[in-house]
Write a protein that holds these residues in place. Structure first.
Motif, short mmCIF file in Angstrom:
data_model
loop_
_atom_site.label_atom_id
_atom_site.label_comp_id
_atom_site.label_asym_id
_atom_site.label_seq_id
_atom_site.Cartn_x
_atom_site.Cartn_y
_atom_site.Cartn_z
N ASP A 77 2.90 3.72 -11.83
CA ASP A 77 2.49 5.05 -11.38
C ASP A 77 1.47 4.99 -10.24
OD1 ASP A 77 4.00 7.01 -12.73
OD2 ASP A 77 2.87 6.63 -14.57
N VAL A 78 1.74 4.16 -9.25
CA VAL A 78 0.82 4.01 -8.13
C VAL A 78 0.85 5.31 -7.31
CG1 VAL A 78 0.26 2.68 -6.07
CG2 VAL A 78 1.21 1.53 -8.09
N TRP A 99 0.85 -1.18 0.00
CA TRP A 99 0.00 0.00 0.00
C TRP A 99 0.88 1.23 0.00
CZ3 TRP A 99 -2.74 0.60 5.40
CH2 TRP A 99 -1.79 0.64 6.41
N MET A 100 0.26 2.39 -0.15
CA MET A 100 1.01 3.64 -0.30
C MET A 100 0.78 4.59 0.87
SD MET A 100 2.71 3.35 -3.12
CE MET A 100 3.05 4.97 -3.79
N LYS A 101 0.45 4.04 2.04
CA LYS A 101 0.23 4.88 3.21
C LYS A 101 1.51 5.66 3.55
CE LYS A 101 -1.49 4.96 7.88
NZ LYS A 101 -2.22 4.28 8.92
N ASN A 102 1.35 6.96 3.77
CA ASN A 102 2.46 7.87 4.11
C ASN A 102 3.53 7.95 3.04
OD1 ASN A 102 1.29 8.51 6.64
ND2 ASN A 102 2.13 6.63 7.49
N THR A 103 3.21 7.50 1.83
CA THR A 103 4.13 7.64 0.71
C THR A 103 3.74 8.92 -0.02
OG1 THR A 103 4.29 5.24 0.56
CG2 THR A 103 5.07 6.48 -1.34
N ILE A 129 10.31 1.69 -7.56
CA ILE A 129 11.10 2.71 -8.25
C ILE A 129 10.21 3.92 -8.53
CG2 ILE A 129 12.82 1.15 -9.26
CD1 ILE A 129 11.19 1.08 -11.83
N LYS A 130 10.84 4.99 -8.95
CA LYS A 130 10.11 6.22 -9.25
C LYS A 130 8.99 5.93 -10.27
CE LYS A 130 11.32 10.97 -9.79
NZ LYS A 130 12.48 11.85 -9.81
N GLY A 131 7.82 6.51 -10.02
CA GLY A 131 6.68 6.31 -10.91
C GLY A 131 7.03 6.65 -12.36
N GLY A 132 6.69 5.74 -13.27
CA GLY A 132 6.95 5.93 -14.69
C GLY A 132 8.29 5.38 -15.17
N ILE A 139 5.14 10.16 -2.99
CA ILE A 139 5.42 10.21 -4.43
C ILE A 139 4.82 9.00 -5.14
CG2 ILE A 139 7.55 11.56 -4.23
CD1 ILE A 139 9.10 8.90 -4.26
N LYS A 140 4.58 9.13 -6.43
CA LYS A 140 4.12 7.98 -7.22
C LYS A 140 5.27 6.99 -7.37
CE LYS A 140 0.68 10.16 -10.17
NZ LYS A 140 0.29 10.42 -11.57
N LEU A 141 4.91 5.71 -7.34
CA LEU A 141 5.90 4.66 -7.50
C LEU A 141 5.44 3.61 -8.50
CD1 LEU A 141 6.75 3.97 -3.73
CD2 LEU A 141 8.15 5.24 -5.37
N ASP A 142 6.39 2.97 -9.15
CA ASP A 142 6.13 1.71 -9.86
C ASP A 142 6.49 0.61 -8.88
OD1 ASP A 142 5.52 3.13 -12.16
OD2 ASP A 142 7.36 2.59 -13.23
N ILE A 143 5.60 -0.38 -8.75
CA ILE A 143 5.84 -1.50 -7.85
C ILE A 143 6.00 -2.74 -8.72
CG2 ILE A 143 5.00 -2.82 -5.86
CD1 ILE A 143 3.18 -0.41 -5.20
#
Length: 143
Positions: A98-99, A73-77, A122-125, A79-83
């Motif tokens: 781009d989560v 999950w992306m709680k307290n994240t 990693i960084k989204g995109g 920035i967008k991420l690729d998972i």
């Protein structure tokens, strides 16, 4: 003087964080991601929370004891991420692109379609920019 030195030594064991561990992840196109390792439960729980940005060639590699469908999950994240979920033989089995950060609870949990032993954030995109796809092999060593 000895008292201050001893106090500093004791304090440093509680205040100064442990040294982070890293590995290089080699992408199929030859590019390299410097990945911070998340090995312990605490490191995996914290992940990339509270980071305002990460460099283009940076990520976090989560290492699990068992190959399973590990949810993220992306709680307290912030920035967008690729998972990217990776099997024990280091092949990509699932990608979420781009989560976005979780803006309100309950946060969505993202699951892979197949079991994975590792997860790379990693960084989204970035996955699209490097043309990563299911079935690709990523090369890395864990020490």
């Amino acid at each position: 003087m000895k008292k201050y030195f001893l106090f500093f030594l004791i304090l440093s064991n509680f205040v100064i964080p442990f040294e982070k561990k890293f590995t290089k992840v080699f992408l199929p196109n030859g590019k390299i991601i410097t990945a911070e390792l998340a090995i312990t439960d605490e490191e995996r729980a914290r992940g990339l929370m509270f980071r305002k940005e990460i460099p283009e060639d940076y990520g976090m590699l989560f290492i699990f004891e068992n190959e399973e469908k590990h949810g993220f999950w992306m709680k307290n994240t912030l920035i967008k991420l690729d998972i990217i979920w990776i099997s024990k033989d280091k092949k990509i089995v699932h990608i979420e692109k781009d989560v976005p950060p979780c803006r309100r609870e309950p946060c969505e949990v993202y699951y892979p379609s197949k079991p994975a032993l590792y997860v790379l954030e990693i960084k989204g995109g970035k996955g699209d920019r490097e043309n990563l796809k299911i079935g690709d092999t990523l090369l890395f060593e864990i020490r």
